[in-house]
Design a protein around this motif. Structure first.
Motif, PDB file in Angstrom:
ATOM      1  N   CYS A  14       1.230  -1.153  -0.366  1.00  8.95           N
ATOM      2  CA  CYS A  14       0.086  -0.183   0.193  1.00  8.95           C
ATOM      3  C   CYS A  14       0.683   1.225  -0.129  1.00  8.95           C
ATOM      4  O   CYS A  14       2.227   1.213   0.783  1.00  8.95           O
ATOM      5  N   CYS A  17       3.421   2.066   3.057  1.00  8.23           N
ATOM      6  CA  CYS A  17       3.833   1.658   3.784  1.00  8.23           C
ATOM      7  C   CYS A  17       5.533   0.896   4.326  1.00  8.23           C
ATOM      8  O   CYS A  17       6.312   1.712   3.137  1.00  8.23           O
ATOM      9  N   HIS A  19       6.981  -1.567   4.145  1.00  7.68           N
ATOM     10  CA  HIS A  19       7.908  -2.610   3.957  1.00  7.68           C
ATOM     11  C   HIS A  19       9.088  -2.216   3.164  1.00  7.68           C
ATOM     12  O   HIS A  19      10.096  -2.780   3.446  1.00  7.68           O
ATOM     13  N   CYS A  48       2.352  -9.235   4.920  1.00 11.28           N
ATOM     14  CA  CYS A  48       2.288  -8.300   3.463  1.00 11.28           C
ATOM     15  C   CYS A  48       3.693  -8.628   3.186  1.00 11.28           C
ATOM     16  O   CYS A  48       5.036  -9.242   2.644  1.00 11.28           O
ATOM     17  N   ASN A 117       4.609  -3.243  12.448  1.00  7.11           N
ATOM     18  CA  ASN A 117       3.726  -2.262  12.321  1.00  7.11           C
ATOM     19  C   ASN A 117       2.486  -2.981  12.859  1.00  7.11           C
ATOM     20  O   ASN A 117       1.736  -2.078  13.654  1.00  7.11           O
ATOM     21  N   GLY A 121      -0.624  -7.264   8.383  1.00  5.26           N
ATOM     22  CA  GLY A 121      -1.624  -6.344   8.074  1.00  5.26           C
ATOM     23  C   GLY A 121      -2.627  -7.221   7.337  1.00  5.26           C
ATOM     24  O   GLY A 121      -3.391  -6.578   6.587  1.00  5.26           O
ATOM     25  N   CYS A 195       1.932   0.793   9.062  1.00  3.54           N
ATOM     26  CA  CYS A 195       1.339  -0.027   8.272  1.00  3.54           C
ATOM     27  C   CYS A 195      -0.086   1.476   8.205  1.00  3.54           C
ATOM     28  O   CYS A 195      -1.217   1.159   8.488  1.00  3.54           O
ATOM     29  N   THR A 196       0.376   1.977   6.484  1.00  3.51           N
ATOM     30  CA  THR A 196      -1.256   2.953   6.114  1.00  3.51           C
ATOM     31  C   THR A 196      -1.756   2.362   5.946  1.00  3.51           C
ATOM     32  O   THR A 196      -3.551   3.301   5.886  1.00  3.51           O
ATOM     33  N   ALA A 197      -2.540   0.923   5.589  1.00  7.00           N
ATOM     34  CA  ALA A 197      -4.303   0.504   5.402  1.00  7.00           C
ATOM     35  C   ALA A 197      -4.836   0.291   6.389  1.00  7.00           C
ATOM     36  O   ALA A 197      -5.985   0.776   7.180  1.00  7.00           O
TER      37      ALA A 197
END
Ligand SMILES: Cc1ncc(C[n+]2csc(CCOP(=O)(O)OP(=O)(O)O)c2C)c(N)n1
Ligand code: SF4
Ligand SMILES: [Mg+2]
Lengths: 446, 387
Positions: A14, A17, A19, A48, A117, A121, A195-197
């Motif tokens: 995302c 993110c 990662h 993820c 995170n 995720g 974790c932007t989601a």
């Protein structure tokens, strides 16, 4: 020298993110070290972050959720010169906690990058072992009640040779990764990220919040432990201990060359029933050897409880002039019964005795009713010292003299060949002493 | 010349002779003696043996080591197979050569740690998700512990798949007399390797012709290797493309199912005029052998089948045993399947026989289960009442 260890595939994460940031730093670290990509393995977990191995030109091992450290350990043990890097999430660190602890304890030379995170995720933002208290996740809607796991101090306290905590935004991350790989220790990097989601929107979380969270917890950052350089790496140590020592392949057959003969014409079933610690099984094994020394075939099947030092110990033996197909004994031709614990579990053998079969036992069982020929052996009366400890051997010796299954000399040879010298000497002395007891034969009852 | 030996020692010897150089395990009765043999002997042969933190780590390490080119072995009992479950799937998916010894004890759960049982037959077949076939061998004697362990390594290498050696406490721990000249030495063929020089990038998951295993290249060797337990393409990249996924899954299925004739193994001891056929495996096959000896000594006829591959079940040998007498005056009218469970193998025998009867129009023999669940062994006498 490669300019990058990345392939041309774009990351799937995302926007925003963490990662990808960490993987970019990993690429930089690999470039710094310049190792042959064929000698580098990325062991990725599930989540993820576990997709990460697909964007590199190194070897990849993508296994099951939480087990990446165990696979990495297997690879390192099999080939200690490989550079083995684990990519795992905070989720994997939780479900695979046992592997993490034990790898740290062993100090096996893996570099473990925890993409932390604070939530799962991939599965939709559920809480993990590192979710801060109060953290809102899909499974802690009212705020997380559990204390977060301090991966670093846990690993450091348990032997990890290189431990570091920081964030995906740290400028020295690639340097730290390179140092970790060079340390040849179990290296744990707890890398905090976004974790932007899920975790970011659920908690109005941000890059600044990473530092605020850390301060609130009062946890250390930077290099938390660095072992002395001489600390032994486990995979090497285990392999060094495995240098070929013997030219002879191990576990070769030890054929028993018959030195005696036996007049036994049919299968004979002998059961010895005693107590754990009464050396019943080792005795049975030597009886088997003695039978083979006499040209017979033999089998031995034992029954004992899980508590090897208490309770019953029963060995079923079959001696035969021809091959024995089935090892079980339903009805013994002779039963050597030497203890109450043995008796409790040997009732079915006692009940299986018929006229013509034998019962060799101690005065304690003199009252036992049986159609068999009952031979009562009183070693105490014969003045044999410590006879109680050796009832199985003594009583069996009396039985062997009467039954003439094979020569007593074969048994003596087996005692001599199959035990440590001091034990063998003791057994042979007991065998000699037993000659003074022939046993009192009682009228068959019932 | 003869030796006095237990099944555990025979398995360990065979593993070492087969070139096993990696062992990881976790102690459990009655499988522990193999762990002890391997931690003692493997280092002397330059191999690695380790007691791990749990069974999950044990099989994980074995799988990973196998992908670096090692011949890996692990050993446990039913409770440990439960913990192996997910990784058995990984070994199937990742096409990993691996030998798993299951020394059965009485279950379920902790059951009887030192009590014999044969309750894992269906369990090992369906031990992981997806339903893909596996191979399982069952030694019916100490000598077979040796030969079938060698064979297990051969099959694991050849098919790049997990292979079970399904044994039981009595065969594994009891001492037997074995004539040295009765040992058989089946060849152990190494997995097929990809050439070190190739024109195109190595594809670790490109199936061989006729659904044979892909060519192997060790992690750390001449090629970049991508190992994965997720649905993947030939190069080991994750994919959801239906055509690619379908091909992969069919390959995993057909890799075993198309080659059952090369795998299945049974010892048929047939008598022309026997109406009764005994079927057994493991320790129960020993009782069967003794029953056959006694029946024949008394002048009567009986046939027997010692099933050595439980998976795939030796369908051909079983049907041949029936067909041999089917048109004669004394066809087999009764099959007795003996096992220390309530019919794990019997349901497979029924499946094979009833389908045979349906397709040939012949009358299916009566199929009887001889079963025991009290922790005692089935005795020769229990067989003999059926003749
Ligand atoms: C045995 C098992 N249980 C559950 C899952 C489902 N699952 C997939 S990823 C994951 C957690 C991932 O979280 P984390 O490791 O933190 O990785 P992230 O997605 O946050 O990078 C879970 C529970 C699984 N694949 N296997
Ligand atoms: S869900 Fe979270 S961890 Fe997964 S890619 Fe998106 S932002 Fe990253
Ligand atoms: Mg996570």
């Amino acid at each position: 020298m490669l300019k990058t260890y990345r392939n041309d595939r774009p990351y799937p994460f995302c926007p925003g993110c963490g990662h990808g940031l960490i993987l970019n730093q990993l690429d930089r670290a690999l470039v710094m070290l310049g190792r042959d990509p064929r000698r580098v393995v990325l062991v990725s977990d599930i989540g993820c972050q576990g997709l990460g191995d697909q964007y590199f030109v190194t070897n990849a091992f993508h296994g099951l959720h939480g087990r990446s450290i165990a696979y990495a350990s297997g690879i390192k043990l099999a080939d200690p010169d490989l550079t083995v890097i684990v990519l795992m999430g905070d989720g994997g660190a939780g479900i695979g906690g046992a592997h993490l602890l034990n790898a740290a304890r062993r100090n096996i030379g893996l570099t473990v990058l925890v993409f932390n995170n604070f939530n799962f995720g991939m599965t939709g933002g559920e809480h993990s072992v590192t979710t801060p208290q109060g953290g809102i996740t899909a499974t802690t809607r009212g705020g997380n009640l559990e204390r977060p796991l301090d991966l670093c101090t846990t690993a450091a306290a348990n032997g990890a040779g290189f431990v570091w905590r920081g964030t995906a935004f740290d400028r020295d991350l690639a340097d730290v990764m390179a140092q970790a790989m060079q340390s040849e220790c179990f290296a744990l990097l707890d890398i905090w990220e976004l974790c932007t989601a899920y975790y970011v929107p659920n908690n109005a979380f941000s890059r600044q919040a990473l530092e605020a969270t850390r301060q609130k917890l009062g946890w250390p950052t930077g290099i938390i432990r660095r072992a002395e350089p001489e600390t032994k790496e486990y995979a090497r140590a285990l392999n060094e201990a495995a240098a070929p020592r013997s030219a002879v392949p191990p576990l070769r057959p030890r054929p028993v060359v018959p030195r005696y003969t036996s007049g036994l014409a049919r299968e004979f079933r002998l059961v010895i029933a005693g107590s754990a610690g009464g050396k019943v099984r080792s005795l049975a094994r030597l009886l088997g050897e003695a039978a083979l020394l006499s040209g017979l075939w033999a089998t031995q099947q034992d029954d004992y409880p899980v508590t090897v030092q208490s309770g019953h110990s029963i060995s079923e033996l079959i001696f035969s002039p021809h091959e024995i197909l089935f090892t079980g004994v339903a009805r013994p031709d002779a039963l050597v019964l030497v203890s109450e614990e043995g008796y409790k579990m040997a009732r079915r053998y006692v009940e299986g005795l018929i006229a013509g079969s034998w019962l060799f036992t101690t005065p304690a069982f003199a009252g036992l009713e049986t159609p068999a020929r009952k031979v009562i052996c009183d070693f105490e009366a014969a003045g044999i010292r410590e006879s109680k400890k050796h009832l199985a051997l003594l009583t069996t010796a009396v039985a062997l003299r009467r039954l003439e299954l094979f020569p007593l000399d074969a048994f003596a040879d087996a005692l001599r060949g199959g035990q440590r010298p001091e034990i063998a000497a003791e057994s042979l002395a007991l065998l000699a002493a037993s000659a003074s007891v022939s046993g009192r034969e009682e009228e068959a009852s019932r | 010349m003869r030796e006095f030996i237990d099944g555990a020692t025979a398995v360990a010897r065979a593993a070492l002779d087969a070139g096993c150089d990696f062992f990881a395990g976790y102690p459990i009765s009655p499988a522990t003696p193999l762990l002890l043999h391997m931690v003692r002997e493997l280092p002397r042969c330059g191999g690695v043996a380790i007691q791990t933190e749990d069974e999950i780590a044990a099989i994980s390490m074995c799988i990973a080591a196998a992908m670096t080119g090692r011949r890996a072995l692990t050993a446990t009992s039913g409770p440990g197979i439960s913990l192996y479950s997910e990784n058995i799937g990984l070994a199937i998916m990742g096409e990993v050569p691996l030998v798993i010894v299951d020394v059965q004890r009485m279950g379920p759960a902790t059951g009887g740690a030192t009590t014999p049982g044969q309750g894992d037959v269906q369990f090992v077949r369906w031990s992981t998700s997806g339903g893909y076939p596996i191979i399982a061998l069952a030694p019916g004697s100490v000598a077979e512990c040796y030969s079938l362990t060698r064979r297990a390594f051969d099959l694991a290498e050849r098919f790049r798949a997990p292979v079970f050696l399904l044994t039981d406490k009595e065969i594994f721990l009891s001492m037997s007399t074995v004539a040295l000249d009765s040992y058989e030495y089946p060849p152990v063929r190494p997995r097929a390797l990809a050439p070190a020089q190739m024109d195109e990038p190595y594809a670790p998951y490109r199936p061989g012709p006729d659904h044979t295993a892909p060519l192997f290249s060790p992690i750390g060797g001449p090629h970049i290797v991508r190992f994965t337990g997720s649905s993947h393409d030939a190069r080991g990249f994750l994919t959801k493309d239906p055509a690619t996924v379908g091909r992969l899954n069919e390959h995993l299925w057909r890799k075993i199912e198309d080659h059952v004739a090369e795998i299945e193994l049974a010892q048929a001891d047939l008598q022309a005029d026997a109406c009764t056929l005994f079927i057994a495996y493991g320790i129960t096959a020993r009782a069967m052998a003794e029953a056959v000896r006694q029946v024949r000594a008394s002048g009567r006829a009986v046939s027997a089948l010692n099933v050595q591959t439980l998976w795939p079940i030796p369908e051909r040998t079983l049907l041949q045993a029936l067909a041999a007498s089917a048109d004669g005056p004394r066809a087999v009218t009764r099959i007795v399947v003996a096992e220390l469970n309530l019919g794990d193998l019997r349901r497979e025998v029924e499946r094979v026989i009833y389908r045979w009867a349906a397709t040939t129009g012949r009358r299916a023999p009566e199929i009887i289960g001889l079963n025991r669940l009290d922790g005692e062994m089935i005795t020769p006498e229990q067989f003999m009442v059926f003749v």
